[in-house]
Design an enzyme around this catalytic site. Structure first.
Site, mmCIF file in Angstrom:
data_model
loop_
_atom_site.group_PDB
_atom_site.id
_atom_site.type_symbol
_atom_site.label_atom_id
_atom_site.label_comp_id
_atom_site.label_asym_id
_atom_site.label_seq_id
_atom_site.Cartn_x
_atom_site.Cartn_y
_atom_site.Cartn_z
ATOM 1 N N SER A 1 79.111 33.203 52.813
ATOM 2 C CA SER A 1 78.997 33.905 54.095
ATOM 3 C C SER A 1 80.258 34.672 54.463
ATOM 4 C CB SER A 1 78.655 32.914 55.215
ATOM 5 O OG SER A 1 79.645 31.908 55.322
ATOM 6 N N ASP B 1 85.260 30.090 64.218
ATOM 7 C CA ASP B 1 84.508 28.853 64.457
ATOM 8 C C ASP B 1 85.012 27.706 63.598
ATOM 9 O OD1 ASP B 1 83.712 29.643 61.961
ATOM 10 O OD2 ASP B 1 81.563 29.705 62.395
ATOM 11 N N HIS C 1 84.732 30.592 59.611
ATOM 12 C CA HIS C 1 84.564 32.033 59.402
ATOM 13 C C HIS C 1 85.714 32.815 60.041
ATOM 14 C CE1 HIS C 1 80.505 30.294 58.894
ATOM 15 N NE2 HIS C 1 80.500 31.115 57.855
#
Length: 233
Positions: A11, A182, A185
């Site tokens: 991600s 977070d 990320h």
């Protein structure tokens, strides 16, 4: 036409073309000389990567490829993201297999192994993935550091380029909040660090805007008195 560079990862790579993303910054930096191609797969670990790598690595050889996995492998085996966990010894073996595959497929491609970033455990508790009845972070910075060390070792052992993001990011003041949105990320600041580290490694290998040719005439090369002359060759 233009050479290409592939960004392959989880991600953190998939998100890299967002606002302030490190992939978008690379694409902008090389906008007239290199196509930056995104191959990011949220949530993937190295075990899953080995199942799909033949589908990802196809076509002509890129000039370079970033391989940015480990954040999911380092999920703890007894917490909410256990299904993503890959034991450390297997993670290292998987990275070696990924590098070996790319080398066989594209012998001339530069390979940049990027370590997982550090983890802000407070941030992960505040922003859990799914239900988290335990109230504990599903990742720890200590575990991420062990996987980062293994990644650096694989880069050294395989003779490819290593980017130790875990160590580099922790050199910045208040990195937990300034670099991570977070706990995992990247913020724009975190993205900037990745971008700068990748550019630094590429520059050392001679991959720069100056050494890459533009595929079509630049505006500065077009004669205002005879514009079409620039397109005759």
């Amino acid at each position: 036409m233009r050479p290409k560079m592939i960004l392959f990862g989880d991600s953190i790579t998939e998100d890299s073309f967002g606002d302030g993303g490190w992939g978008a910054s690379l694409a902008h930096h090389f906008s007239r000389s290199l196509d930056v191609i995104l191959r990011g797969y949220s949530g993937y670990n190295t075990r899953w990567v080995l199942k799909v790598i033949e589908k990802v690595c196809n076509g002509e050889s890129p000039i370079g490829m970033t391989v940015f996995f480990g954040a999911n492998d380092a999920s703890l085996p007894d917490r909410t993201s256990a299904f993503q966990h890959v034991p450390l010894h297997e993670y290292k073996q998987n990275l070696q297999s990924i590098v070996s595959f790319i080398k066989r497929k594209w012998p001339t491609a530069l390979i940049l192994l990027i370590t997982p970033p550090p983890i802000d455990e407070d941030g992960r508790i505040r922003h859990p993935f799914g239900d988290n009845p335990s109230g504990l972070s599903e990742r720890t910075n200590e575990a991420a550091g062990a996987y980062a060390k293994a990644c650096v070792e694989v880069a050294d052992e395989c003779g490819v380029i290593g980017v130790d993001l875990w160590t580099k990011m922790q050199q910045y003041p208040n990195w937990e909040k300034s670099c991570l949105s977070d706990g995992l990320h990247l913020t724009p600041t975190g993205n900037k660090i990745v971008y700068e580290e990748v550019i630094k490694k590429l520059t050392k290998e001679g991959v720069t805007v100056e050494t890459l040719s533009a595929d079509l005439p630049l505006l500065s090369q077009i004669d205002p008195c005879d514009p079409l002359k620039a397109f005759q060759n």
